[in-house]
Write an enzyme that holds these catalytic residues in place. Structure first.
Site, PDB file in Angstrom:
ATOM      1  N   SER A  44       0.609  -0.910   0.408  1.00 44.87           N
ATOM      2  CA  SER A  44       0.143  -0.011  -0.468  1.00 44.87           C
ATOM      3  C   SER A  44       0.946   1.077  -0.457  1.00 44.87           C
ATOM      4  O   SER A  44       0.887   1.930  -0.314  1.00 44.87           O
ATOM      5  CB  SER A  44      -0.940   0.026   1.203  1.00 44.87           C
ATOM      6  OG  SER A  44      -0.177  -0.018   2.034  1.00 44.87           O
ATOM      7  N   ASP A 334      -3.035   7.999   7.208  1.00 41.12           N
ATOM      8  CA  ASP A 334      -4.010   7.160   8.478  1.00 41.12           C
ATOM      9  C   ASP A 334      -3.148   6.692   9.127  1.00 41.12           C
ATOM     10  O   ASP A 334      -1.666   6.593   9.681  1.00 41.12           O
ATOM     11  CB  ASP A 334      -4.504   6.273   7.628  1.00 41.12           C
ATOM     12  CG  ASP A 334      -4.336   5.044   6.571  1.00 41.12           C
ATOM     13  OD1 ASP A 334      -3.166   5.072   6.921  1.00 41.12           O
ATOM     14  OD2 ASP A 334      -4.473   5.121   5.807  1.00 41.12           O
ATOM     15  N   HIS A 337      -0.470   4.542   7.563  1.00 38.49           N
ATOM     16  CA  HIS A 337       0.158   5.286   5.787  1.00 38.49           C
ATOM     17  C   HIS A 337       0.698   6.676   6.076  1.00 38.49           C
ATOM     18  O   HIS A 337       0.349   7.244   6.563  1.00 38.49           O
ATOM     19  CB  HIS A 337      -0.738   4.845   4.414  1.00 38.49           C
ATOM     20  CG  HIS A 337      -0.557   4.044   4.595  1.00 38.49           C
ATOM     21  ND1 HIS A 337      -1.809   3.403   4.901  1.00 38.49           N
ATOM     22  CD2 HIS A 337      -0.488   3.081   3.955  1.00 38.49           C
ATOM     23  CE1 HIS A 337      -2.420   1.977   4.545  1.00 38.49           C
ATOM     24  NE2 HIS A 337      -1.382   1.893   3.914  1.00 38.49           N
TER      25      HIS A 337
END
Ligand code: NAG
Ligand code: NAG
Ligand code: NAG
Length: 366
Positions: A44, A334, A337
């Site tokens: 991610s 978040d 990340h």
């Protein structure tokens, strides 16, 4: 009269900018002969939207407030704005590298992005909900074949040997066993498990090398146990770092550094940059103000302690979440990340800092 036509002109511009694909933000026309292409593999941290196109993805970021600052709309990137590969693409004079699964993206001369949120080096990691590294490699083979058909073998070989291959992989192999019942993890010693993760990454590196790849850029594994997510979800009592994850990250990083050094001896012309993401993120968690952040432990977007419960956007189980006013004050967007501002700092260090043994700029110039 003049006023009203001005404002409708302004509106049109706003609409037009919403329609411009991200690849058009680049600074100058890209030249296939002069510039190095970039192929992006991983999880991610590097996913630019591949998970948008999976039927069932472990994680997605194709809803507001992801993308709220730079793009002004969600793209699938797990951040408020650009991610590390976007900034590296800018340094390389490339357009933003499009996700492989994005419909209509069949132009690979600038490279392509295979990364998938939740992916690990092991096929078992979040299986069925990610594009695992092996599958990412199989997509790379298809891209190579298509390039060969379109541009011929000589041009394809030149493109692949000049290209940069960027990797961010490993974190999910260590995180997944904490949230899913992953028996493989529990039946190995930590050392053997890390050996498997790095072993599978090594297999992929070697195959890319056999296909002509020479210039590789790696992120090692961050201090996983100290993310807002780990503190909020995996650590019940003290809200401190999750020590078991810290141990795994350190073992991984030692093994990765060793293997990369060995590969340099084994594979003629193999060159790499190994960015110490563990240290860089750790320094910012502990001294946010030194790097221009107000908050190093609390995420901008999420729920619960440290806003670490993954609920940003309210599209998962938990619908309630908090969102900060200014993402650039936060190290984490978040719970897992970095914010765009943090991503820019990491990309700058990778490009012109001192990651061993080369930085990316030196890799490209050699
Ligand atoms: C985890 O998986 C094992 C078999 O792989 C099974 O015996 C066990 O009941 C599972 N535990 C949970 C909590 O699901
Ligand atoms: C790759 O991972 C699998 C488990 O997914 C493991 O059985 C295998 O030994 C690993 N390969 C290497 C070269 O470490
Ligand atoms: C956290 O607490 C819950 C309930 O209090 C428990 O079920 C869970 O196993 C705990 N997790 C950890 C990692 O200690």
């Amino acid at each position: 009269m003049a006023n009203s036509s001005n404002s409708s002109f302004h509106l049109l511009l706003v609409y037009a900018s919403l329609l411009i694909p991200s690849s058009c933000y680049s600074q100058r026309p890209w030249s296939p002969s002069g510039d190095a292409a970039m192929f992006v593999f991983g999880d991610s941290l590097f996913d630019a939207g591949n998970n948008n196109y999976l039927k069932s993805a472990l994680g997605r970021a194709d809803f507001w407030p992801y993308g709220e600052t730079f793009f002004k709309h969600p793209t699938g990137r797990f951040s408020d704005g650009r991610i590390i590969p976007d900034f590296i693409a800018e340094y390389l004079n490339l357009p933003f590298i499009a996700p492989y699964l994005q419909p209509g993206n069949h132009q690979y001369l600038a490279g392509v992005n295979f990364a998938s949120g939740g992916a690990g080096a092991l096929v078992e990691t979040n299986k069925g909900f990610v594009i695992d590294l092996k599958t990412q490699l199989s997509y790379f083979r298809k891209v190579k074949q298509q390039l060969g058909e379109e541009r011929g073998d000589t041009e394809t070989r030149t493109l692949l040997s000049k290209a940069i291959y960027l990797f961010s992989i490993g974190s999910n192999d260590y995180l997944a066993p904490f949230s899913t019942n992953f028996s493989a993890f529990h039946s190995y010693s930590k050392k053997d498990y890390v050996g498997m993760v790095v072993g599978n990454l090594t297999t992929v590196i070697k195959e890319i090398y056999e296909n002509g790849g020479r210039r590789f850029g790696f992120l090692n594994v961050e201090p996983l146990g100290c993310s807002p997510y780990a503190r909020a979800v995996l650590q019940n009592n003290t809200r401190g770092c999750v020590d078991e994850l810290t141990v795994l990250a350190k073992l991984h990083n030692r093994e990765l550094a060793k293997v990369l050094k060995e590969l340099t001896g084994q594979l003629k012309g193999f060159k790499y940059s190994n960015f110490d993401f563990y240290t860089s993120l750790g320094e910012r968690i502990n001294n946010p103000s030194k790097y221009g952040f107000k908050k190093g432990r609390v995420a901008c977007c999420g729920t619960g302690p440290y806003r670490g419960i993954p609920s940003c956007g309210g599209k998962r189980t938990i619908k309630e979440y908090q969102l900060c006013d200014d993402a650039s004050e936060y190290l984490f967007f978040d719970g897992s990340h970095p914010s765009e501002k943090a991503n820019y700092q990491f990309a700058e260090l990778m490009w012109m800092g001192r990651p061993g043994p080369h930085n990316l700029r030196a890799l490209v110039q050699e």
